[in-house]
Enzyme design. Structure first.
Site, PDB file in Angstrom:
ATOM      1  N   ASN A  50       6.342  -5.686  -2.086  1.00  0.00           N
ATOM      2  CA  ASN A  50       5.878  -5.397  -3.455  1.00  0.00           C
ATOM      3  C   ASN A  50       6.719  -4.227  -3.961  1.00  0.00           C
ATOM      4  O   ASN A  50       6.520  -3.094  -3.530  1.00  0.00           O
ATOM      5  CB  ASN A  50       4.385  -5.029  -3.417  1.00  0.00           C
ATOM      6  CG  ASN A  50       3.894  -4.521  -4.768  1.00  0.00           C
ATOM      7  OD1 ASN A  50       4.567  -4.696  -5.793  1.00  0.00           O
ATOM      8  ND2 ASN A  50       2.729  -3.891  -4.779  1.00  0.00           N
ATOM      9  N   TRP A  51       7.631  -4.535  -4.855  1.00  0.00           N
ATOM     10  CA  TRP A  51       8.572  -3.497  -5.309  1.00  0.00           C
ATOM     11  C   TRP A  51       8.019  -2.642  -6.442  1.00  0.00           C
ATOM     12  O   TRP A  51       8.698  -1.724  -6.914  1.00  0.00           O
ATOM     13  CB  TRP A  51       9.903  -4.146  -5.731  1.00  0.00           C
ATOM     14  CG  TRP A  51      10.647  -4.759  -4.589  1.00  0.00           C
ATOM     15  CD1 TRP A  51      10.300  -4.725  -3.263  1.00  0.00           C
ATOM     16  CD2 TRP A  51      11.879  -5.493  -4.650  1.00  0.00           C
ATOM     17  NE1 TRP A  51      11.236  -5.390  -2.497  1.00  0.00           N
ATOM     18  CE2 TRP A  51      12.212  -5.881  -3.341  1.00  0.00           C
ATOM     19  CE3 TRP A  51      12.730  -5.872  -5.688  1.00  0.00           C
ATOM     20  CZ2 TRP A  51      13.367  -6.606  -3.029  1.00  0.00           C
ATOM     21  CZ3 TRP A  51      13.872  -6.597  -5.387  1.00  0.00           C
ATOM     22  CH2 TRP A  51      14.189  -6.962  -4.072  1.00  0.00           C
ATOM     23  N   LYS A  52       6.822  -2.959  -6.879  1.00  0.00           N
ATOM     24  CA  LYS A  52       6.156  -2.176  -7.937  1.00  0.00           C
ATOM     25  C   LYS A  52       7.118  -1.933  -9.109  1.00  0.00           C
ATOM     26  O   LYS A  52       7.941  -2.790  -9.411  1.00  0.00           O
ATOM     27  CB  LYS A  52       5.619  -0.866  -7.363  1.00  0.00           C
ATOM     28  CG  LYS A  52       4.793  -1.085  -6.091  1.00  0.00           C
ATOM     29  CD  LYS A  52       3.989   0.093  -5.692  1.00  0.00           C
ATOM     30  CE  LYS A  52       3.316  -0.167  -4.367  1.00  0.00           C
ATOM     31  NZ  LYS A  52       2.325   0.818  -4.014  1.00  0.00           N
ATOM     32  N   HIS A 104      -4.193  -6.314  -7.295  1.00  0.00           N
ATOM     33  CA  HIS A 104      -3.675  -5.166  -6.538  1.00  0.00           C
ATOM     34  C   HIS A 104      -4.498  -3.936  -6.926  1.00  0.00           C
ATOM     35  O   HIS A 104      -4.909  -3.790  -8.077  1.00  0.00           O
ATOM     36  CB  HIS A 104      -2.188  -4.947  -6.873  1.00  0.00           C
ATOM     37  CG  HIS A 104      -1.556  -3.941  -5.964  1.00  0.00           C
ATOM     38  ND1 HIS A 104      -1.714  -2.597  -6.138  1.00  0.00           N
ATOM     39  CD2 HIS A 104      -0.768  -4.093  -4.870  1.00  0.00           C
ATOM     40  CE1 HIS A 104      -1.048  -1.952  -5.180  1.00  0.00           C
ATOM     41  NE2 HIS A 104      -0.469  -2.841  -4.398  1.00  0.00           N
ATOM     42  N   GLU A 120      -3.753  -1.004  -7.579  1.00  0.00           N
ATOM     43  CA  GLU A 120      -3.223  -0.220  -8.709  1.00  0.00           C
ATOM     44  C   GLU A 120      -3.602  -0.877 -10.033  1.00  0.00           C
ATOM     45  O   GLU A 120      -3.821  -0.193 -11.031  1.00  0.00           O
ATOM     46  CB  GLU A 120      -1.695  -0.057  -8.563  1.00  0.00           C
ATOM     47  CG  GLU A 120      -1.373   0.959  -7.470  1.00  0.00           C
ATOM     48  CD  GLU A 120      -0.030   0.786  -6.783  1.00  0.00           C
ATOM     49  OE1 GLU A 120       0.834   0.066  -7.305  1.00  0.00           O
ATOM     50  OE2 GLU A 120       0.133   1.378  -5.706  1.00  0.00           O
ATOM     51  N   GLU A 159      -5.906  -4.429   1.572  1.00  0.00           N
ATOM     52  CA  GLU A 159      -5.148  -3.204   1.350  1.00  0.00           C
ATOM     53  C   GLU A 159      -6.113  -2.058   1.059  1.00  0.00           C
ATOM     54  O   GLU A 159      -6.524  -1.861  -0.093  1.00  0.00           O
ATOM     55  CB  GLU A 159      -4.230  -3.361   0.141  1.00  0.00           C
ATOM     56  CG  GLU A 159      -3.199  -4.453   0.289  1.00  0.00           C
ATOM     57  CD  GLU A 159      -1.981  -4.155  -0.573  1.00  0.00           C
ATOM     58  OE1 GLU A 159      -0.906  -3.969  -0.022  1.00  0.00           O
ATOM     59  OE2 GLU A 159      -2.142  -4.082  -1.806  1.00  0.00           O
ATOM     60  N   GLY A 179       0.579   3.794  -0.197  1.00  0.00           N
ATOM     61  CA  GLY A 179       1.519   4.807  -0.673  1.00  0.00           C
ATOM     62  C   GLY A 179       1.169   6.216  -0.233  1.00  0.00           C
ATOM     63  O   GLY A 179       1.725   7.184  -0.746  1.00  0.00           O
ATOM     64  N   SER A 196       0.924   1.407   3.702  1.00  0.00           N
ATOM     65  CA  SER A 196       1.849   2.228   4.492  1.00  0.00           C
ATOM     66  C   SER A 196       2.344   1.536   5.762  1.00  0.00           C
ATOM     67  O   SER A 196       2.488   2.158   6.812  1.00  0.00           O
ATOM     68  CB  SER A 196       1.218   3.583   4.817  1.00  0.00           C
ATOM     69  OG  SER A 196       0.922   4.282   3.619  1.00  0.00           O
ATOM     70  N   GLY A 225       4.778  -2.095   0.456  1.00  0.00           N
ATOM     71  CA  GLY A 225       5.243  -1.427  -0.755  1.00  0.00           C
ATOM     72  C   GLY A 225       6.512  -0.633  -0.482  1.00  0.00           C
ATOM     73  O   GLY A 225       7.606  -1.185  -0.375  1.00  0.00           O
ATOM     74  N   GLY A 226       6.360   0.675  -0.334  1.00  0.00           N
ATOM     75  CA  GLY A 226       7.501   1.587  -0.200  1.00  0.00           C
ATOM     76  C   GLY A 226       8.560   1.135   0.794  1.00  0.00           C
ATOM     77  O   GLY A 226       9.767   1.184   0.502  1.00  0.00           O
TER      78      GLY A 226
HETATM   79  C1  PEP Z   1       1.316  -1.995  -1.818  1.00  0.00           C
HETATM   80  O1  PEP Z   1       1.601  -1.494  -2.885  1.00  0.00           O
HETATM   81  O2  PEP Z   1       0.892  -3.157  -1.827  1.00  0.00           O
HETATM   82  C2  PEP Z   1       1.470  -1.220  -0.595  1.00  0.00           C
HETATM   83  C3  PEP Z   1       0.914  -1.660   0.489  1.00  0.00           C
HETATM   84  O3  PEP Z   1       2.197  -0.047  -0.687  1.00  0.00           O
HETATM   85  P1  PEP Z   1       2.682   0.878   0.539  1.00  0.00           P
HETATM   86  O4  PEP Z   1       3.232  -0.020   1.603  1.00  0.00           O
HETATM   87  O5  PEP Z   1       3.739   1.767  -0.059  1.00  0.00           O
HETATM   88  O6  PEP Z   1       1.487   1.642   1.024  1.00  0.00           O
END
Ligand code: PEP
Length: 251
Positions: free
Chosen positions: A9-11, A96, A98, A168, A174, A213, A234-235
Site C-alpha cells: 500500500n503505497w498510500k 483502510h 486511515e 490491521e 506506521g 509495521s 505500507g512503509g
Molecule cells: C498500511 O498502511 O496498510 C500499513 C500496514 O502500513 P505500515 O506497514 O507502514 O504500518
C-alpha cells in the site's frame, strides 16, 4: 492450502519517476524470486496508468487504495469503482483505517464500497482493525468482528469467496509497533471462526493478511502463523529490496 499474498500500500507517496523506478526494481527482483507468493501493489490513483503499463504481462497484480460506492455523479474528487475496473485492476482496498479515521468512513460506507468493487469484477481487500484504546479495553476481537459483520450482513457470506481480508491494528500502522505473532494470530483465528460460522469452505479459503509495521525482520514469524496468509505492507513496500524480502518470507 491457501496461497500467500503480499500487497504493498503505497498510500500518498511517489512521483512518476519514483514509481517507475520502484516498479522496475520490484519486477526485476520478483522474476527471480524463489517463493510462489503472489504480489500486488496499490499506488495512488494518478500513478495507476503508468503502473498498468509497466506491469503489463507480469505476474504482479495492481490495485487501488479506495473507490467510491456510487456509479457516478456529483462527488467532486472521488473515483468510482467502475472507473477503476476500466484500468484492469485486480484489487481495491476498502475500509483502510486511515480512511475510517481521517475521512470518517462508517461501516455502512465500507460495506457499500465492498459491494461496488465486487460488482465491477475486482476483489475488495477489506481492512479491519481496532484502535489502541480499544485494545487496552480488551475489546479488540469485538471491534474487528463488528466491522466484519457489517460487511457480511450487507454482502452475504458468499461474497467472501471473491474478497481478501486484512487485519490491521490501528496502533501498529506506521508506528513501528507490530502486533506480536500471537496477538495477530488470535484475531486472525477469530475472523476465520466468524466466517466459518457462516460457511466453512469460504472460511478455509479466504486469504487473511496482517498489516501493521511489517518488515523483513518480523515477516517470517508473522507469516508462519496458521491463519496469517500474507501481509498488507505500507512503509516497507516503498523500497524494492525490503518489499521483495518480505515477499520471500511468505512461503
Ligand atoms: C498500511 O498502511 O496498510 C500499513 C500496514 O502500513 P505500515 O506497514 O507502514 O504500518
Amino acid at each position: 492450502m491457501r496461497p500467500s499474498l503480499i500487497i504493498g500500500n503505497w498510500k500518498m507517496h511517489g512521483s512518476l519517476d519514483s514509481v517507475r523506478q520502484l516498479l522496475t526494481a520490484i519486477l526485476a527482483q520478483s522474476e527471480s524470486m524463489a517463493s510462489s507468493t503472489r504480489i500486488g501493489v496499490c499506488p495512488s490513483f494518478v500513478h495507476l496508468p503508468l503502473a498498468r503499463e509497466i506491469l503489463s504481462g507480469s505476474s504482479v497484480s495492481l490495485g487501488a487504495q479506495n473507490a467510491h460506492a456510487e456509479e457516478q455523479g456529483a462527488y467532486t474528487g472521488e473515483v468510482a469503482a467502475g472507473m477503476l475496473a476500466e484500468m484492469g485492476l485486480d484489487y481495491v482496498l476498502v475500509g483502510h483505517s486511515e480512511r475510517r479515521q481521517l475521512f470518517a468512513e462508517s461501516d455502512a460506507e465500507v460495506a457499500a464500497k465492498f459491494l461496488a468493487v465486487q460488482k465491477h469484477g475486482m476483489q475488495p481487500v477489506l481492512c479491519l482493525g481496532e484502535s489502541l484504546a480499544e485494545r487496552e479495553k480488551g475489546i479488540s476481537s469485538e471491534v474487528v468482528l463488528g466491522q466484519l459483520n457489517a460487511v457480511i450482513e450487507a454482502a452475504g457470506i458468499e461474497a467472501f469467496a471473491r474478497a481478501v481480508i486484512a487485519y490491521e491494528p490501528v496502533w501498529a500502522i506506521g508506528t513501528g509497533k507490530t502486533a506480536s505473532p500471537e496477538q495477530a494470530q488470535e484475531i486472525h483465528a477469530a475472523i476465520r471462526q466468524r466466517l466459518a460460522e457462516k460457511d466453512a469452505e469460504i472460511a478455509a479459503n479466504t486469504l487473511l493478511l496482517y498489516g501493521g509495521s511489517v518488515k523483513s525482520g518480523n515477516a517470517v514469524e508473522l507469516f508462519s502463523q496458521a491463519d496469517i496468509d500474507g501481509g498488507l505492507v505500507g512503509g516497507a513496500s516503498l523500497a524494492a529490496d525490503e518489499f521483495i524480502a518480505i515477499c520471500n518470507s511468505a512461503d
